[in-house]
Design an enzyme around this catalytic site. Structure first.
Site, PDB file in Angstrom:
ATOM      1  CG  HIS A 130     -13.993   2.330   6.795  1.00 26.91           C
ATOM      2  ND1 HIS A 130     -13.241   1.195   6.592  1.00 26.91           N
ATOM      3  CD2 HIS A 130     -13.091   3.327   7.009  1.00 26.91           C
ATOM      4  CE1 HIS A 130     -11.951   1.492   6.677  1.00 26.91           C
ATOM      5  NE2 HIS A 130     -11.833   2.788   6.922  1.00 26.91           N
ATOM      6  CD  GLU A 167      -8.832  -0.768   4.232  1.00 29.34           C
ATOM      7  OE1 GLU A 167      -8.288  -0.386   5.291  1.00 29.34           O
ATOM      8  OE2 GLU A 167      -9.224   0.011   3.357  1.00 29.34           O
ATOM      9  NE  ARG A 224      -6.373   6.483  20.152  1.00 27.79           N
ATOM     10  CZ  ARG A 224      -5.546   5.685  19.489  1.00 27.79           C
ATOM     11  NH1 ARG A 224      -5.172   4.543  20.030  1.00 27.79           N
ATOM     12  NH2 ARG A 224      -5.082   6.016  18.304  1.00 27.79           N
ATOM     13  CG  HIS A 254     -12.823   3.922   3.205  1.00 26.87           C
ATOM     14  ND1 HIS A 254     -13.519   4.939   3.816  1.00 26.87           N
ATOM     15  CD2 HIS A 254     -11.526   4.124   3.494  1.00 26.87           C
ATOM     16  CE1 HIS A 254     -12.671   5.746   4.437  1.00 26.87           C
ATOM     17  NE2 HIS A 254     -11.447   5.264   4.248  1.00 26.87           N
ATOM     18  NE  ARG A 276      -5.959   1.823  -0.165  1.00 24.60           N
ATOM     19  CZ  ARG A 276      -5.938   2.949   0.526  1.00 24.60           C
ATOM     20  NH1 ARG A 276      -4.839   3.310   1.139  1.00 24.60           N
ATOM     21  NH2 ARG A 276      -6.994   3.692   0.597  1.00 24.60           N
ATOM     22  NE  ARG A 290      -9.593  12.824   4.398  1.00 28.39           N
ATOM     23  CZ  ARG A 290      -9.617  11.550   4.055  1.00 28.39           C
ATOM     24  NH1 ARG A 290     -10.584  11.083   3.294  1.00 28.39           N
ATOM     25  NH2 ARG A 290      -8.674  10.730   4.456  1.00 28.39           N
ATOM     26  CG  ASN A 298      -1.806   1.142   1.372  1.00 28.77           C
ATOM     27  OD1 ASN A 298      -1.777   2.047   0.535  1.00 28.77           O
ATOM     28  ND2 ASN A 298      -2.614   1.156   2.419  1.00 28.77           N
ATOM     29  CD  GLU A 351     -11.818  -2.495  13.543  1.00 28.39           C
ATOM     30  OE1 GLU A 351     -10.819  -2.814  14.218  1.00 28.39           O
ATOM     31  OE2 GLU A 351     -11.803  -2.446  12.292  1.00 28.39           O
ATOM     32  CG  ASN A 352     -10.554   0.306  18.750  1.00 28.98           C
ATOM     33  OD1 ASN A 352     -10.355  -0.714  19.385  1.00 28.98           O
ATOM     34  ND2 ASN A 352     -10.006   0.529  17.577  1.00 28.98           N
TER      35      ASN A 352
HETATM   36  P1  ADP Z   1      -6.959   5.437   9.217  1.00 27.38           P
HETATM   37  O1  ADP Z   1      -8.109   5.964   8.431  1.00 27.38           O
HETATM   38  O2  ADP Z   1      -5.774   6.349   9.244  1.00 27.38           O
HETATM   39  O3  ADP Z   1      -6.614   3.979   8.918  1.00 27.38           O
HETATM   40  P2  ADP Z   1      -7.906   4.377  11.749  1.00 27.38           P
HETATM   41  O4  ADP Z   1      -8.914   3.438  11.166  1.00 27.38           O
HETATM   42  O5  ADP Z   1      -6.719   3.811  12.414  1.00 27.38           O
HETATM   43  O6  ADP Z   1      -7.472   5.487  10.714  1.00 27.38           O
HETATM   44  O7  ADP Z   1      -8.690   5.289  12.801  1.00 27.38           O
HETATM   45  C1  ADP Z   1      -8.068   6.256  13.582  1.00 27.38           C
HETATM   46  C2  ADP Z   1      -9.032   6.632  14.699  1.00 27.38           C
HETATM   47  O8  ADP Z   1      -9.383   5.452  15.414  1.00 27.38           O
HETATM   48  C3  ADP Z   1      -8.471   7.613  15.706  1.00 27.38           C
HETATM   49  O9  ADP Z   1      -9.353   8.704  15.865  1.00 27.38           O
HETATM   50  C4  ADP Z   1      -8.389   6.832  17.003  1.00 27.38           C
HETATM   51  O10 ADP Z   1      -8.852   7.583  18.079  1.00 27.38           O
HETATM   52  C5  ADP Z   1      -9.286   5.650  16.795  1.00 27.38           C
HETATM   53  N1  ADP Z   1      -8.662   4.459  17.398  1.00 27.38           N
HETATM   54  C6  ADP Z   1      -7.771   3.634  16.813  1.00 27.38           C
HETATM   55  N2  ADP Z   1      -7.393   2.641  17.682  1.00 27.38           N
HETATM   56  C7  ADP Z   1      -8.052   2.858  18.834  1.00 27.38           C
HETATM   57  C8  ADP Z   1      -8.097   2.212  20.111  1.00 27.38           C
HETATM   58  N3  ADP Z   1      -7.390   1.106  20.353  1.00 27.38           N
HETATM   59  N4  ADP Z   1      -8.892   2.729  21.058  1.00 27.38           N
HETATM   60  C9  ADP Z   1      -9.640   3.825  20.789  1.00 27.38           C
HETATM   61  N5  ADP Z   1      -9.638   4.492  19.632  1.00 27.38           N
HETATM   62  C10 ADP Z   1      -8.861   4.031  18.655  1.00 27.38           C
END
Ligand code: ADP
Length: 396
Positions: free
Chosen positions: A207, A383, A284, A179, A90, A240, A7, A333-334
C-alpha cells in the site's frame, strides 16, 4: 442498504454514501478546516459539485452540513435521513481489544477511548465523528472498522519489540500495524485473482500512498507488516522518515536544542521523500524534478524503492516464499516507474515484469509475465467500500 461511511480526521471529515447492493457511490465529499473556518465539498454521483463555505466550529456542525447536503433539494441524493440505513466509521486504533470490526455500543465507545493514548491525534477525532452522528441520527446502527484490526493475527514473534517485556505488559508497547482495511480488501481480491482463496497462500500487499505500508499475508491472515507502534515506522513515506535508529531522536534533540516531541514532529511531517528531496512529498513532483536532473529528487525516489524492496524481501523470508504481490494506493496504482524499480530488485525471486502492462494507471491488471515465478498485480484499493461491506456484514 444505504451506508454512510465516515472518516474523521482532526480537522477534516471525508464521507461517502454507498448503496451496498450495487456497491455504487451515491455521493461523496469532504469537510475541511473544521474548527478553523469550514468548507464542505459535496459531489453527488453524476451531479454537479457543490461547495459550501460556512462556519464549522466542530465536527457536529460538519456532520450537520453533510446531512443537509445529502438531503438538499438541489444537490441532495436522498429525500430524508431515514434513507440512511447504517453508518460505518473508520477508526484508526483498536489496540489489542479489536481484532474485527464491531457494531458500536456504549461499551465499544469506552473501549475505543481506552485506545486514545495509542493514537492521540486520530482516535479522539474518530470518537467525535461517532458522537456527532449518534446525536444527529439517533437509532441508526453504526459500526467501527479499525485500521489495526486486520493485523491482530500477527504472531508474537512478529509484533513484539526487543524492549523489556514489562513495557509490553504494562504499556502495550508493540507493533500494531495500520492500513488494515486496505490490506484486507486488496489481499482478499488478490487471492480471488490468483484463485487461492481456499488454499494455502503467501502474498505481499504494498500500500504505497502518502502513508505507505507493506503487509505479509499468509493463508489470508496478516503475519507481519511494516508500520509499527505508530504509522511512523517502516517505509520511507511522503513526509515520514520510516524506520530509523531510535538513538537519532536523542541526538537530534540535543543538536536542535528542542524536545523529543519536536523531533518526532520533524520525523512525521518534515522527513520522508520531501525532507530528502527538498522538493515535495508528491511523487508526481519528484518524478518531474528527477527528469529535470534534480539529484536529491532522484535519490528520494531510489531510497523509497530500495526500502520497499528490502521489506518485500524480508517478508518473503518470513513466509518462506511468496506467490503473488499486489501494488495499491496512490503511488502503487499510478506510478509505474516506482513499481518497475521495486520489481527490478525482486528479479532473484523470479519476478518478471511485463513492461507494457505495467504502463497502466489506476486499474486492476496483472503486470507480471505468464512465466514470472511470482504473480504481480495492480489492484486499486477502496477503503470506503470495504467499510460499507463490513458494515453490511455485521448488521446482517
Ligand atoms: P493518502 O495516503 O493521502 O491517501 P494517496 O494514496 O492518494 O495518499 O497517495 C498519494 C501519492 O500518490 C502522491 O505521491 C501522488 O504522487 C500519487 N498519485 C496519486 N494519484 C496519482 C495519479 N493519478 N498519477 C500519479 N501519481 C498519483
Amino acid at each position: 442498504m444505504n451506508v454512510f461511511v465516515v472518516n474523521c480526521g482532526s480537522s477534516s471529515l471525508k464521507y461517502q454514501l454507498i448503496d451496498s447492493e450495487t456497491e455504487q457511490v451515491i455521493a461523496k465529499g469532504l469537510c475541511e478546516r473544521i474548527g478553523i473556518d469550514g468548507r464542505l465539498t459535496h459531489k453527488p454521483n453524476g451531479g454537479e459539485e457543490f461547495i459550501r463555505e460556512d462556519a464549522m466550529p466542530n465536527h457536529s456542525q460538519a456532520v450537520a452540513y453533510v446531512l443537509e447536503a445529502l438531503t438538499d433539494e438541489k444537490h441532495g441524493v436522498i429525500s430524508s435521513l431515514s434513507e440512511i440505513d447504517a453508518v460505518g466509521h473508520r477508526v484508526v486504533h483498536g489496540g489489542e481489544k479489536f481484532a474485527n470490526s464491531v457494531v458500536i455500543t456504549d461499551e465499544v465507545i469506552t473501549a475505543i477511548e481506552e485506545c486514545n493514548d495509542l493514537a492521540p491525534l486520530h482516535n479522539p477525532a474518530n470518537l467525535i465523528g461517532i458522537s456527532a452522528c449518534k446525536a444527529l441520527m439517533p437509532g441508526v446502527p453504526m459500526t467501527a472498522v479499525f485500521d489495526t484490526a486486520f493485523h491482530q493475527t500477527m504472531p508474537e514473534k512478529a509484533y513484539m519489540y526487543g524492549t523489556p517485556y514489562e513495557y509490553y505488559k504494562d504499556y502495550k508497547v508493540r507493533k500494531y500495524g495500520f492500513h488494515g482495511t486496505s490490506h484486507r480488501f486488496v489481499s482478499g481480491r488478490l487471492l480471488e485473482l490468483i484463485d487461492k482463496t481456499e488454499t494455502e497462500s503467501k502474498v505481499i500487499i504494498c500500500h504505497l500512498g502518502n502513508g505507505s505500508s507493506i503487509t505479509a499475508v499468509k493463508d489470508g491472515r496478516s503475519v507481519d507488516t511494516s508500520m509499527g507502534f505508530t504509522p511512523l515506522d517502516g517505509l520511507i513515506m511522503g513526509t515520514r522518515s520510516g524506520s530509523i535508529d531510535p538513538a537519532v531522536v536523542q541526538f537530534l534533540s540535543e543538536k536542535l536544542n528542542c524536545g523529543i516531541d519536536e523531533v518526532i514532529n520533524i520525523l512525521n511531517k518534515k522527513s520522508g521523500v520531501e525532507g530528502i528531496s527538498g522538493v515535495s512529498s508528491d511523487f508526481r513532483d519528484l518524478d518531474a524534478a528527477s527528469i529535470e536532473g534534480n539529484e536529491r529528487a532522484s535519490l528520494a525516489l531510489d531510497m523509497f524503492a530500495y526500502r520497499a524492496a528490502q521489506v518485500i524481501g524480508s517478508f518473503t523470508a518470513s513466509m518462506n516464499g511468496v506467490d503473488a504481490i499486489a501494488f495499491t494506493a496512490g503511488i502503487g496504482e499510478n506510478n509505474f516507474k516506482i513499481r518497475k524499480e521495486i520489481c527490478e530488485y525482486l528479479g532473484y525471486l523470479g519476478v518478471i515484469l511485463d513492461e507494457k502492462k505495467n504502463a497502466v494507471r489506476g486499474e486492476e491488471i496483472k503486470i507480471s509475465t505468464d512465466d514470472s515465478k511470482v504473480t504481480v498485480y495492480v489492484i486499486p484499493t477502496n477503503e470506503e467500500l470495504a467499510i460499507a461491506r463490513e458494515t453490511v456484514a455485521l448488521l446482517q
